[in-house]
Design a protein around this motif. Sequence first.
Motif, PDB file in Angstrom:
ATOM      1  N   GLN A  48      -0.533  -4.727   5.785  1.00 25.52           N
ATOM      2  CA  GLN A  48      -1.435  -4.325   4.712  1.00 25.52           C
ATOM      3  C   GLN A  48      -0.616  -3.818   3.533  1.00 25.52           C
ATOM      4  OE1 GLN A  48      -3.900  -1.029   5.853  1.00 25.52           O
ATOM      5  NE2 GLN A  48      -5.376  -1.390   4.231  1.00 25.52           N
ATOM      6  N   ILE A  60       2.411  -1.445   4.545  1.00 22.33           N
ATOM      7  CA  ILE A  60       2.312  -0.993   5.928  1.00 22.33           C
ATOM      8  C   ILE A  60       2.638  -2.189   6.809  1.00 22.33           C
ATOM      9  CG2 ILE A  60       0.796  -0.090   7.727  1.00 22.33           C
ATOM     10  CD1 ILE A  60       0.187   0.660   4.073  1.00 22.33           C
ATOM     11  N   ASP A  63       4.381  -2.679  12.711  1.00 22.30           N
ATOM     12  CA  ASP A  63       4.844  -1.614  13.608  1.00 22.30           C
ATOM     13  C   ASP A  63       4.501  -0.231  13.048  1.00 22.30           C
ATOM     14  OD1 ASP A  63       6.643  -1.396  11.516  1.00 22.30           O
ATOM     15  OD2 ASP A  63       8.417  -1.834  12.724  1.00 22.30           O
ATOM     16  N   ARG A  64       3.651  -0.192  11.994  1.00 17.20           N
ATOM     17  CA  ARG A  64       3.132   1.014  11.338  1.00 17.20           C
ATOM     18  C   ARG A  64       4.164   1.736  10.476  1.00 17.20           C
ATOM     19  NH1 ARG A  64      -2.069   2.087  11.711  1.00 17.20           N
ATOM     20  NH2 ARG A  64      -1.865   4.320  11.884  1.00 17.20           N
ATOM     21  N   LYS A  65       5.354   1.170  10.302  1.00 15.26           N
ATOM     22  CA  LYS A  65       6.297   1.734   9.337  1.00 15.26           C
ATOM     23  C   LYS A  65       5.715   1.505   7.948  1.00 15.26           C
ATOM     24  CE  LYS A  65      10.516   1.104  12.018  1.00 15.26           C
ATOM     25  NZ  LYS A  65      11.788   0.375  12.119  1.00 15.26           N
ATOM     26  N   VAL A  66       6.025   2.408   7.038  1.00 12.94           N
ATOM     27  CA  VAL A  66       5.523   2.308   5.671  1.00 12.94           C
ATOM     28  C   VAL A  66       6.717   2.202   4.731  1.00 12.94           C
ATOM     29  CG1 VAL A  66       4.182   3.436   3.853  1.00 12.94           C
ATOM     30  CG2 VAL A  66       3.502   3.709   6.253  1.00 12.94           C
ATOM     31  N   THR A 122       7.806   8.366   5.560  1.00 13.88           N
ATOM     32  CA  THR A 122       6.817   8.865   6.512  1.00 13.88           C
ATOM     33  C   THR A 122       5.769   9.581   5.673  1.00 13.88           C
ATOM     34  OG1 THR A 122       8.079  10.895   6.888  1.00 13.88           O
ATOM     35  CG2 THR A 122       8.408   9.100   8.454  1.00 13.88           C
ATOM     36  N   LYS A 128      -4.169   8.392   6.235  1.00 12.88           N
ATOM     37  CA  LYS A 128      -4.443   7.156   6.968  1.00 12.88           C
ATOM     38  C   LYS A 128      -3.680   6.024   6.310  1.00 12.88           C
ATOM     39  CE  LYS A 128      -9.027   8.518   8.413  1.00 12.88           C
ATOM     40  NZ  LYS A 128     -10.435   8.229   8.369  1.00 12.88           N
ATOM     41  N   VAL A 129      -3.086   5.167   7.139  1.00 10.12           N
ATOM     42  CA  VAL A 129      -2.388   4.009   6.601  1.00 10.12           C
ATOM     43  C   VAL A 129      -3.291   2.779   6.622  1.00 10.12           C
ATOM     44  CG1 VAL A 129      -0.054   4.807   7.027  1.00 10.12           C
ATOM     45  CG2 VAL A 129      -1.242   3.510   8.790  1.00 10.12           C
ATOM     46  N   ARG A 130      -4.364   2.828   7.360  1.00  9.85           N
ATOM     47  CA  ARG A 130      -5.314   1.710   7.387  1.00  9.85           C
ATOM     48  C   ARG A 130      -6.641   2.192   6.875  1.00  9.85           C
ATOM     49  NH1 ARG A 130      -3.498  -2.715  10.128  1.00  9.85           N
ATOM     50  NH2 ARG A 130      -1.789  -2.317  11.528  1.00  9.85           N
TER      51      ARG A 130
END
Length: 131
Positions: A48, A60, A63-66, A122, A128-130
């Motif tokens: 995303q 994003i 693996d949820r790293k930003v 981080t 929220k990242v999503r």
Amino acid sequence: MNSTMMASSALLAAFALTGPGSARDTAIPEGTPVGAPQNCITRHRIAQSLVRSDSMIDFIMIDRKVYRVTLPQPCGDLGFQERFGYSVSIDQLCASDIITVLYLNPGGTGARCALAPFQQITLPPRVKVRR
């Protein structure tokens, strides 16, 4: 697949990753840098993209790293439209690539802007990242 079809596919894939909501409605969350900035990220690993403003985009990953990109200059209407496209010939999105602001109504394209290095960050626990 010819180069026009590949470019169109990449542009549509980029458009599908972006969407409305965050840039106009919320403050930009502070991010804590992790390591050195990277010149490229792997495109197929992008889950995303969140447009934070005319000059900031968070990517994003699956693996949820930003990864945060702070553009070298504000990109006109990016924060308002919250959509952009890009065309790449390999499976990487790099600091040297150009994004194009996409308009929903009326359909079309806007400013073309250079990216910048991708800084892994981080986010605070409550962000929220999503969507």
